[in-house]
Design a protein around this motif. Structure first.
Motif, PDB file in Angstrom:
ATOM      1  N   ASN A  29       1.032  -1.136  -0.234  1.00 28.63           N
ATOM      2  CA  ASN A  29       0.033  -0.034   0.081  1.00 28.63           C
ATOM      3  C   ASN A  29       0.890   1.514  -0.055  1.00 28.63           C
ATOM      4  O   ASN A  29       0.484   2.489   0.242  1.00 28.63           O
ATOM      5  CB  ASN A  29      -0.925   0.012   1.244  1.00 28.63           C
ATOM      6  N   TYR A  31       2.835   3.551  -2.236  1.00 32.56           N
ATOM      7  CA  TYR A  31       2.665   4.067  -3.506  1.00 32.56           C
ATOM      8  C   TYR A  31       4.066   4.640  -4.020  1.00 32.56           C
ATOM      9  O   TYR A  31       4.516   5.580  -3.509  1.00 32.56           O
ATOM     10  CB  TYR A  31       1.698   5.024  -3.966  1.00 32.56           C
ATOM     11  N   PRO A  33       5.646   5.941  -7.845  1.00 32.58           N
ATOM     12  CA  PRO A  33       5.467   6.092  -9.156  1.00 32.58           C
ATOM     13  C   PRO A  33       6.428   5.362  -9.936  1.00 32.58           C
ATOM     14  O   PRO A  33       7.464   4.866  -9.652  1.00 32.58           O
ATOM     15  CB  PRO A  33       5.487   7.544  -9.597  1.00 32.58           C
ATOM     16  N   ASP A  34       5.790   5.106 -11.174  1.00 33.44           N
ATOM     17  CA  ASP A  34       6.662   3.928 -12.135  1.00 33.44           C
ATOM     18  C   ASP A  34       7.776   4.627 -12.919  1.00 33.44           C
ATOM     19  O   ASP A  34       8.904   3.951 -12.610  1.00 33.44           O
ATOM     20  CB  ASP A  34       5.581   3.457 -13.114  1.00 33.44           C
ATOM     21  N   ALA A 137       9.260  14.644  -4.523  1.00 29.71           N
ATOM     22  CA  ALA A 137       9.570  13.998  -3.186  1.00 29.71           C
ATOM     23  C   ALA A 137       8.275  13.980  -2.420  1.00 29.71           C
ATOM     24  O   ALA A 137       7.557  14.836  -2.686  1.00 29.71           O
ATOM     25  CB  ALA A 137      10.626  14.789  -2.593  1.00 29.71           C
ATOM     26  N   TYR A 138       8.231  13.125  -1.222  1.00 30.37           N
ATOM     27  CA  TYR A 138       7.183  12.896  -0.355  1.00 30.37           C
ATOM     28  C   TYR A 138       7.389  13.543   0.938  1.00 30.37           C
ATOM     29  O   TYR A 138       6.453  14.078   1.598  1.00 30.37           O
ATOM     30  CB  TYR A 138       6.846  11.206  -0.345  1.00 30.37           C
TER      31      TYR A 138
END
Lengths: 172, 121
Positions: A29, A31, A33-34, A137-138
């Motif tokens: 869960n 996530y 990105p590809d 960035a997260y």
């Protein structure tokens, strides 16, 4: 005949739903990105840490040098864990380490570097977190490996031995 | 002349306030359609995490720069992928999501229509 068709349809629907939920259970869960690699370095204007000088991203990243771009903060516990790996990467002469100090107090950031020593050749300041968003960035820590203006590797979370080895192999 | 100046100032301030209000509404609309990627089931608008707060600022800056809603979505999609949007786009990965309800609706409609026809006969 009708009941048989209805039963078969119900069974197929249940199997379909079960399969979808079962697949969902096995998926992470978290996530990511590809297509994170081979992106261009974003264009941005940023303040140099603890100064009033501003610098453009194009002036920072030159060709034929590997850059490790590390987003960090003194309040971030995993940043302490990855610090020894950054110090090791500093020894590699093909690599330059650029730091982006994320939503931090100058005094705390300075104390952090004084305590653990400074691996960065340049530190940039992102007081409101908008520069980190430009990088996709997260949060902190996050690390990007850059070569010739392209992001060739993105690491979400702290550096570890595997990532360290991976970077060494790419840079060789 | 004084009245004319006064009227110009009033009209100018009114249109300025209106544009600020429009920008604010657009910001709310966009951030409500953005998924907070580090929270569970919350939009960027509803979330108060560091990530969401920075994203709200970025969206506000992009609106001020004159970017349209579509351009902002496109910009964020290149950074974080399609998952950032609550409203998924129609592509190879999402066509079942979009077409399945329509298909079920058509099948259901056909069954009801057939049953009604049988009853009438």
């Amino acid at each position: 005949m009708k009941t048989k068709i209805l039963l078969t349809l119900t069974a197929i629907s249940f199997l379909f739903i079960f399969f979808i939920f079962y697949e969902g259970l096995n998926r992470s869960n978290i996530y990511t990105p590809d297509n994170v690699s081979n992106e261009k370095v974003p264009l941005f204007k940023v303040k140099v840490f603890d100064t009033d000088n501003e610098i453009i991203s194009k002036e920072i990243f030159k060709n034929d040098i590997y850059y490790v771009f590390n987003i960090w903060a003194s309040w971030c516990i995993p940043c302490r864990d990855e610090h020894p790996f950054l110090m090791e990467l500093k020894k590699n002469k093909k690599i330059e380490i650029i730091g982006l100090n994320y939503k931090d107090k100058v005094k705390n950031a300075k104390n952090f570097l004084y305590e653990l020593s400074n691996p960065y050749s340049l530190i940039l300041s992102d007081t409101d977190g908008t520069i980190a968003i430009e990088w996709g960035a997260y949060g902190v820590p996050e690390t990007f490996l850059i070569y010739n203006g392209n992001i060739i590797k993105k690491i979400i979370g702290p550096l570890n031995n595997n990532f360290f080895k991976e970077i060494e192999v790419i840079v060789k | 002349m004084k009245i004319l100046n006064f009227l110009v100032i009033i009209i100018f301030s009114f249109s300025f306030n209106l544009s600020i209000a429009n920008d604010k509404n657009l910001n709310i609309k966009i951030t409500k359609n953005l998924r907070c990627l580090i929270c569970q089931g919350q939009s960027v608008y509803d979330s108060d995490t560091e990530f969401a707060n920075s994203l709200k600022l970025v969206v506000a800056n992009k609106i001020t720069e004159g970017m349209s809603e579509k351009e902002i979505y496109q910009f964020l999609k290149t950074k974080y992928g399609d998952w950032i949007l609550y409203d998924p786009v129609l592509n190879q990965k999402t066509y079942i999501l979009w077409l399945l309800p329509l298909l079920l609706f058509l099948i259901g409609g056909a069954i009801i229509f057939k049953n009604l026809k049988i009853k009438k006969n």
